[in-house]
Design a protein around this motif. Sequence first.
Motif, PDB file in Angstrom:
ATOM      1  N   GLU A 108       0.834  -1.207   0.000  1.00  0.00           N
ATOM      2  CA  GLU A 108       0.000   0.000   0.000  1.00  0.00           C
ATOM      3  C   GLU A 108       0.867   1.256   0.000  1.00  0.00           C
ATOM      4  O   GLU A 108       0.540   2.237  -0.682  1.00  0.00           O
ATOM      5  CB  GLU A 108      -0.959  -0.029   1.190  1.00  0.00           C
ATOM      6  CG  GLU A 108      -2.052  -1.074   1.012  1.00  0.00           C
ATOM      7  CD  GLU A 108      -2.808  -1.422   2.280  1.00  0.00           C
ATOM      8  OE1 GLU A 108      -2.464  -0.899   3.374  1.00  0.00           O
ATOM      9  OE2 GLU A 108      -3.744  -2.228   2.183  1.00  0.00           O
ATOM     10  N   ALA A 109       1.988   1.217   0.730  1.00  0.00           N
ATOM     11  CA  ALA A 109       2.911   2.362   0.725  1.00  0.00           C
ATOM     12  C   ALA A 109       3.508   2.584  -0.663  1.00  0.00           C
ATOM     13  O   ALA A 109       3.863   3.705  -1.020  1.00  0.00           O
ATOM     14  CB  ALA A 109       4.026   2.150   1.752  1.00  0.00           C
ATOM     15  N   ALA A 110       3.578   1.513  -1.463  1.00  0.00           N
ATOM     16  CA  ALA A 110       4.083   1.610  -2.832  1.00  0.00           C
ATOM     17  C   ALA A 110       2.976   1.995  -3.820  1.00  0.00           C
ATOM     18  O   ALA A 110       3.191   1.981  -5.033  1.00  0.00           O
ATOM     19  CB  ALA A 110       4.733   0.288  -3.239  1.00  0.00           C
ATOM     20  N   GLY A 111       1.782   2.291  -3.302  1.00  0.00           N
ATOM     21  CA  GLY A 111       0.694   2.773  -4.147  1.00  0.00           C
ATOM     22  C   GLY A 111      -0.206   1.707  -4.741  1.00  0.00           C
ATOM     23  O   GLY A 111      -0.961   1.980  -5.672  1.00  0.00           O
ATOM     24  N   MET A 112      -0.150   0.503  -4.200  1.00  0.00           N
ATOM     25  CA  MET A 112      -0.978  -0.575  -4.728  1.00  0.00           C
ATOM     26  C   MET A 112      -2.150  -0.857  -3.792  1.00  0.00           C
ATOM     27  O   MET A 112      -2.039  -0.710  -2.584  1.00  0.00           O
ATOM     28  CB  MET A 112      -0.127  -1.831  -4.906  1.00  0.00           C
ATOM     29  CG  MET A 112       0.952  -1.645  -5.946  1.00  0.00           C
ATOM     30  SD  MET A 112       2.184  -2.955  -5.886  1.00  0.00           S
ATOM     31  CE  MET A 112       3.672  -2.032  -6.123  1.00  0.00           C
ATOM     32  N   GLN A 113      -3.260  -1.273  -4.381  1.00  0.00           N
ATOM     33  CA  GLN A 113      -4.429  -1.666  -3.594  1.00  0.00           C
ATOM     34  C   GLN A 113      -4.334  -3.170  -3.346  1.00  0.00           C
ATOM     35  O   GLN A 113      -4.227  -3.956  -4.281  1.00  0.00           O
ATOM     36  CB  GLN A 113      -5.720  -1.349  -4.342  1.00  0.00           C
ATOM     37  CG  GLN A 113      -6.955  -1.788  -3.580  1.00  0.00           C
ATOM     38  CD  GLN A 113      -8.228  -1.707  -4.408  1.00  0.00           C
ATOM     39  OE1 GLN A 113      -8.194  -1.659  -5.625  1.00  0.00           O
ATOM     40  NE2 GLN A 113      -9.357  -1.707  -3.725  1.00  0.00           N
ATOM     41  N   VAL A 114      -4.394  -3.568  -2.072  1.00  0.00           N
ATOM     42  CA  VAL A 114      -4.313  -4.971  -1.703  1.00  0.00           C
ATOM     43  C   VAL A 114      -5.671  -5.405  -1.175  1.00  0.00           C
ATOM     44  O   VAL A 114      -6.245  -4.757  -0.296  1.00  0.00           O
ATOM     45  CB  VAL A 114      -3.245  -5.207  -0.614  1.00  0.00           C
ATOM     46  CG1 VAL A 114      -3.146  -6.685  -0.276  1.00  0.00           C
ATOM     47  CG2 VAL A 114      -1.901  -4.660  -1.062  1.00  0.00           C
TER      48      VAL A 114
END
Length: 192
Positions: free
Chosen positions: A59-65
């Motif tokens: 999430e910190a890398a901009g991805m939705q998990v």
Amino acid sequence: YLEEFVRAAESRGAKIHWARDAAEANAIICGLAAERKARVIVKSKSMTTEETHLNTALEAAGMQVVETDLGEYIIQLADEPPSHIIAPAIHKTRGQVAELFTSELGSPPTDDIAQLTGTARATLRDRFAAADVGISGVNFAIAETGTIVIIENEGNIRLTTSLPRMHIALMGIEKVIPRFADLEVFLKLLPR
């Protein structure tokens, strides 16, 4: 056995990455997902990824998990840590889940279990279809064949590992067993 597993798995097309600790494992996985320009990641329940705090890193890398195990999905929507290794949402009542689904998913108020699971299933199916990467843990890794074994009961792991174009499996070295014939013993022990 670990080296034997790696040789066998790579001979069948797997790519193995080594990590010394949680931070390195998370960095490798974030890098692999970024290379794919992943936006949506579906994840099956994995204690290893919970221990490494992988979701936070992604999430910190901009991805939705999106967690795909029903209990883990409920806990994710509630923004809480799991309360139990096998039943992560065991502390939630059906009414609390209903309120959560109404507020977070916009579903009509109900405490009917079949309708609640139907809402989760429909929501998650859309996520599976949109996912760029699927991430799972590993129950066992068989050295002689390079096979990984992942056990499920909801069907979500099959979708996590087969619908996205990339599957990433995170495992500790303690998961490796010598031979395929040894699996029978471990499969009996696991549910017990």
